[in-house]
Design a protein around this motif. Structure first.
Motif: not given
Length: 320
Positions: A40-41, A60-72
């Motif tokens: 969720g966000i 939104a339709y239920k969605q699984y996350v594969t990876a999350l990126l936090l960047s500059g």
């Protein structure tokens, strides 16, 4: 039920990696999930740089996350996700449709173009390298990964600001475990949420003492803020079993953690974004989870500024 601090390496089911370039002061932190992770966000700032964010909203339709990126890199840094997708495809990780694999990779970026070089930003190779580094599960605080170029207290420009970075905190209440990871790149000042003491932020012109960003803002009432030049981003990852709608509520509840520790926060000059991620297993009340996550976020913010502190002479050399 009481909460307790636990080691940041306790919660499993995902791995964290970092890639950075200290010559230009920017980087990427990748969180790669080894099991199904629902997301969720919540976006509370007015200037986010984000990718795939709609997938994780309540409608939104239920969605699984594969990876999350936090960047500059601000919006330029979104290029890093292409490299992450390449890595994940090579590993067969993502949404499978026949012989096609589509990794689901949301990303949020901070504006760190005021330190180092603004002409070189995180790219696909850096995103790939961050995922590769996640094979070692490097949960490291400070001036690393997406926190490499983070700073705080920027109302009057970089010359009166201070260095910040990426921070972690992990808590447990009953069987529920949570890890908070936060990159602190705020317009506002940073406070110890338990003592109320200011620990980082806006300095006077001689850099000899703190001044209040809130009070200074009131003197600028006729001058709008320079929008989109800040952003605090992060995630709370849990072993709890929640729906996507509940996760969005938990993510929204972490605003309490942000507001306890950052002032002002959520302005149009910030792109504050928090993800809440569930790996299933433990049944828990989302209100309890959101409250626990809020505390972990405040702790991670404090860790970010303490672990990334830098002498004035070293910091001022980084300002372009």
């Amino acid at each position: 039920m009481e909460y307790s601090k636990i080691d940041i390496n306790t919660l499993k089911g995902f791995r964290i990696g970092n890639a950075q370039d200290y010559n230009v002061m920017t980087g990427v932190t990748a969180i790669v999930f080894d099991k199904k992770a629902l997301c969720g966000i919540d976006i509370s700032g007015g200037g986010p740089a984000a990718r795939e964010s709609y997938l994780f909203t309540p409608l939104a339709y239920k969605q699984y996350v594969t990876a999350l990126l936090l960047s500059g890199g601000s919006a330029y840094g979104l290029a890093a996700s292409s490299g992450a997708m390449q890595y994940l495809e090579e590993k067969g990780m993502g949404y499978h449709l026949g012989n096609i694999t589509v990794p689901i990779v949301p990303q949020s970026c901070i504006f760190d173009l005021g330190l180092g070089s603004s002409s070189i930003r995180p790219d696909a190779q850096m995103g790939y390298n961050a995922c590769l580094d996640a094979e070692n599960d490097n949960r490291i605080s400070g001036n690393i990964g997406g926190g490499t170029g983070a700073s705080v207290g920027k109302l009057f420009g970089m010359a009166q600001s201070q260095k910040s970075g990426i921070g972690y905190a992990s808590l447990q209440a009953g069987s529920l475990q949570v890890l908070a990871v936060v990159i602190v790149n705020a317009l506002g000042d940073i406070f110890d949420f338990e003592s109320g003491k200011k620990v980082a932020g806006l300095l006077n012109e001689k850099r000899t003492a703190f001044i209040s960003t809130e009070e200074a803002m009131y003197s600028l009432s006729k001058n709008p803020l320079q929008e989109g030049t800040n952003t605090t981003i992060g995630a709370v990852i849990m072993n709890g079993d929640f729906s996507q709608q509940e996760l969005c509520k938990i993510a929204a509840m972490t605003r309490a953690g942000l507001s306890r520790s950052i002032n002002p926060v959520g302005t149009s000059a910030d792109g504050d974004t928090m993800y809440a991620i569930s790996m299933g297993g433990v049944k828990s009340d989302p209100n309890i989870a959101g409250t626990l996550c809020s505390r972990a976020v405040s702790m991670a913010i404090l860790d970010a500024v303490k672990s990334s502190s830098m002498s004035d002479s070293d910091y001022l050399k980084l300002i372009k």
